[in-house]
Write an enzyme that holds these catalytic residues in place. Sequence first.
Site, PDB file in Angstrom:
ATOM      1  N   ALA A  76       0.843  -1.196   0.000  1.00 53.20           N
ATOM      2  CA  ALA A  76       0.000   0.000   0.000  1.00 53.20           C
ATOM      3  C   ALA A  76       0.879   1.248   0.000  1.00 53.20           C
ATOM      4  CB  ALA A  76      -0.892   0.012   1.240  1.00 53.20           C
ATOM      5  N   VAL A  77       0.497   2.222  -0.811  1.00 55.27           N
ATOM      6  CA  VAL A  77       1.170   3.516  -0.845  1.00 55.27           C
ATOM      7  C   VAL A  77       0.125   4.588  -0.576  1.00 55.27           C
ATOM      8  CG1 VAL A  77       2.492   5.150  -2.251  1.00 55.27           C
ATOM      9  CG2 VAL A  77       2.908   2.683  -2.491  1.00 55.27           C
ATOM     10  N   GLU A 109      -1.279 -11.808  -5.490  1.00 52.44           N
ATOM     11  CA  GLU A 109      -2.492 -11.661  -6.276  1.00 52.44           C
ATOM     12  C   GLU A 109      -2.735 -10.173  -6.468  1.00 52.44           C
ATOM     13  OE1 GLU A 109      -4.804 -13.744  -3.500  1.00 52.44           O
ATOM     14  OE2 GLU A 109      -4.567 -15.668  -4.495  1.00 52.44           O
ATOM     15  N   ASN A 114      -6.239  -3.416 -12.106  1.00 53.61           N
ATOM     16  CA  ASN A 114      -5.340  -2.430 -11.509  1.00 53.61           C
ATOM     17  C   ASN A 114      -4.062  -2.338 -12.347  1.00 53.61           C
ATOM     18  OD1 ASN A 114      -3.618  -0.874  -9.942  1.00 53.61           O
ATOM     19  ND2 ASN A 114      -4.316  -1.773  -8.011  1.00 53.61           N
ATOM     20  N   TYR A 121       4.536  -4.647 -10.791  1.00 56.27           N
ATOM     21  CA  TYR A 121       4.991  -6.023 -10.596  1.00 56.27           C
ATOM     22  C   TYR A 121       5.710  -6.561 -11.838  1.00 56.27           C
ATOM     23  CZ  TYR A 121       2.008  -5.679  -6.499  1.00 56.27           C
ATOM     24  OH  TYR A 121       1.435  -5.279  -5.316  1.00 56.27           O
TER      25      TYR A 121
END
Length: 181
Positions: A76-77, A109, A114, A121
Site C-alpha cells: 500500500a502507498v 495476487e 489495476n 509487478y
Amino acid sequence: MTSLVLHPLTSHQLEPILHLDHLCFGGLWTQEGYQRELASPNSILLGIQDADIADRLLALGCLWAILDEAHLTILAVHPDHRRQGIGQLMLWGLLRAARQSQLSRATLEVNANNQAARSLYEQFGFREAGRRRGYYSNGDDALILWLSGLQNGNFLQKLEEWDRQIQHRIATWGGKILKRC
C-alpha cells in the site's frame, strides 16, 4: 528534501498502519490482524516513512514466508504519494527481505483491472500464472503472479540495478532514501 526510511514495522506503529490500511483498502485488516502479523515469525512487515514525520506511513508492505516462498499479501502507498517511486521502493524492500530470508520465489495476487499495480509487478519480473475469477468483493478477477530465482546471483544484480533506478526516480522529485532496513 524528503528523506525516506524503509524499516521493519513494530506494534508501536499500529495507529499509522491502520490509518494507511483504511486509506488504501477501506480497512482490509483489523488491529488484531496486524498484531498477529507483527508477532508472527513467518511475517515480515515493512514501512516507509518520511524521516521528519514519525507518526505517518507513506507505504506499507507485508509478506508471509511459507516454505521457500514469499507470499506478498499487502503493498500500500499513501494516495498523496503515489507515482513517486515509493511503491517501487517497497516492492524492492520486500523482495530484498525475501532473498535475505532464503526464500526462492515470490507470489502475489493483484486485481486484473489495476493497471498501475500490474505494471509495477511486471517491472520487477513477475509473470502471470493464473486467474481467480470473481475473487474480489466487487466481482473483479485476481491475477496470480510469480517471480522465481530470488536466490540466483543474477537476481542480486537485478536488486542492485533496481535500487539505483529507484534512487534516481525518487531524487527527481527531491526525495532521498536515507535508510534501508
